[in-house]
Design an enzyme around this catalytic site. Structure first.
Site, PDB file in Angstrom:
ATOM      1  N   ASP A  93       0.494  40.729  12.387  1.00 58.51           N
ATOM      2  CA  ASP A  93       0.660  39.763  13.474  1.00 58.51           C
ATOM      3  C   ASP A  93       0.261  38.386  12.958  1.00 58.51           C
ATOM      4  O   ASP A  93      -0.914  38.039  12.917  1.00 58.51           O
ATOM      5  CB  ASP A  93      -0.199  40.171  14.667  1.00 58.51           C
ATOM      6  CG  ASP A  93       0.132  39.382  15.915  1.00 58.51           C
ATOM      7  OD1 ASP A  93       1.028  38.515  15.863  1.00 58.51           O
ATOM      8  OD2 ASP A  93      -0.494  39.636  16.964  1.00 58.51           O
ATOM      9  N   ALA A  94       1.257  37.632  12.509  1.00 54.69           N
ATOM     10  CA  ALA A  94       1.006  36.325  11.907  1.00 54.69           C
ATOM     11  C   ALA A  94       1.689  35.187  12.653  1.00 54.69           C
ATOM     12  O   ALA A  94       1.278  34.037  12.543  1.00 54.69           O
ATOM     13  CB  ALA A  94       1.466  36.321  10.450  1.00 54.69           C
ATOM     14  N   LYS A  95       2.774  35.498  13.378  1.00 60.08           N
ATOM     15  CA  LYS A  95       3.517  34.516  14.176  1.00 60.08           C
ATOM     16  C   LYS A  95       3.909  33.293  13.357  1.00 60.08           C
ATOM     17  O   LYS A  95       3.802  32.156  13.804  1.00 60.08           O
ATOM     18  CB  LYS A  95       2.737  34.114  15.422  1.00 60.08           C
ATOM     19  CG  LYS A  95       2.453  35.278  16.372  1.00 60.08           C
ATOM     20  CD  LYS A  95       1.731  34.841  17.622  1.00 60.08           C
ATOM     21  CE  LYS A  95       1.478  36.000  18.567  1.00 60.08           C
ATOM     22  NZ  LYS A  95       0.472  36.953  18.043  1.00 60.08           N
ATOM     23  N   ARG A  96       4.374  33.543  12.153  1.00 63.29           N
ATOM     24  CA  ARG A  96       4.792  32.451  11.278  1.00 63.29           C
ATOM     25  C   ARG A  96       6.081  31.824  11.786  1.00 63.29           C
ATOM     26  O   ARG A  96       6.899  32.477  12.429  1.00 63.29           O
ATOM     27  CB  ARG A  96       5.004  32.961   9.858  1.00 63.29           C
ATOM     28  CG  ARG A  96       3.809  33.642   9.200  1.00 63.29           C
ATOM     29  CD  ARG A  96       2.607  32.735   9.135  1.00 63.29           C
ATOM     30  NE  ARG A  96       1.582  33.259   8.239  1.00 63.29           N
ATOM     31  CZ  ARG A  96       0.304  32.932   8.293  1.00 63.29           C
ATOM     32  NH1 ARG A  96      -0.116  32.088   9.227  1.00 63.29           N
ATOM     33  NH2 ARG A  96      -0.566  33.434   7.439  1.00 63.29           N
TER      34      ARG A  96
END
Length: 274
Positions: A93-96
């Site tokens: 879960d990085a939401k890049r």
């Protein structure tokens, strides 16, 4: 095995739609570990060991590691998950979300450094910010669509007058993920459990893509409503619970308590399938 195949295998083997989120906050650790950021790996590994046979996926949130300079512990944790739960895919879960050249580096981080099976992305810089992740054959990418936070509607709920039919922004993202952006069947969508009507709408527009659904547990999303809105026999959903599982107890029994909460949630989600 592709990410989608991994999901289906884990769902069948563990009879689960539950994703266990790993959001380590040292200030919330049990007494023996409390406040010690050097124990992040130890805490998370115990949660993984306790829930490995109950999860469809694990979802470590990278900010909770990076904030404590614990990226090395995250690498160890990813290796641990692959060793003790090889059947359970890992969603980083990085939401890049950045331009193509930078996205290439983030893709290396997610898939080569950490060895994740999928990653969360912000799609709002367009397809060229997503495309580098799709070069990794068999890996998954979940696009933010209708998120669980109250402020999500500030942008996601606005109409696009320049698009035929004037869809809401999140509806447009759902159509893109189902259609022209999903070149190799690698895309999924993030839709919050706090908005079951929107889950149902996204499923209508994107009938086959996997949905990652946070917001069950501490955020108050209704598990039964979530499953009824999003689950289809031929379209997977991954329902995430993080804090309710990780912090089910602040005592030495935290791993056992996490297992009990994960089992309760897992069983509730399964029952909701009808």
């Amino acid at each position: 095995m592709t990410f989608i195949e991994q999901l289906r295998a884990a769902e069948l083997q563990n009879r689960s739609l539950l994703c266990v989120g790993l959001d380590p906050e040292p200030t919330r650790f049990p007494a023996r570990l409390k406040g010690d950021a050097n124990k992040i790996y130890d805490f998370c590994a115990r949660i993984v060991d306790a829930t490995a046979d109950l999860a469809i996926a694990f979802k470590p949130q990278i900010a909770y590691f990076a904030a404590h300079r614990a990226e090395g512990q995250l690498e160890r944790l990813m290796e641990h998950i692959r060793r003790v739960a090889p059947q359970v895919p890992i969603i980083l879960d990085a939401k890049r979300g950045d331009i193509g050249s930078t996205a290439e580096q983030y893709a290396i981080e997610a898939f080569e450094r950490y060895g994740a099976d999928a990653v969360t992305l912000s799609p709002f810089m367009g397809f060229d910010s997503v495309a580098p992740y799709l070069k990794y054959e068999g890996k998954g990418a979940f696009l933010l669509c209708r998120t669980s936070n109250p402020g999500g509607a500030d942008l996601q709920g606005q109409r696009l007058a320049s698009v035929e039919g004037e869809p809401l922004l999140y509806e447009h993202v759902a159509r893109l993920a189902q259609g022209p952006w999903n070149l190799n069947g690698q895309l999924g969508l993030v839709v919050g459990a706090t908005y079951p009507a929107e889950i149902e709408r996204v499923r209508e527009l994107a009938p086959t893509v996997p949905l990652l659904i946070p917001g069950v547990g501490a955020q108050g999303g209704d598990a039964v409503a979530t499953v009824r809105a999003g689950w289809r026999a031929d379209a997977p959903i991954i329902v995430n619970s993080s804090r309710a599982i990780c912090y089910a107890s602040d005592g030495d029994d935290f791993a056992d308590a996490a297992r009990r909460e994960a089992m309760r949630t897992r069983d509730g989600l399964e029952a909701a399938k009808g």
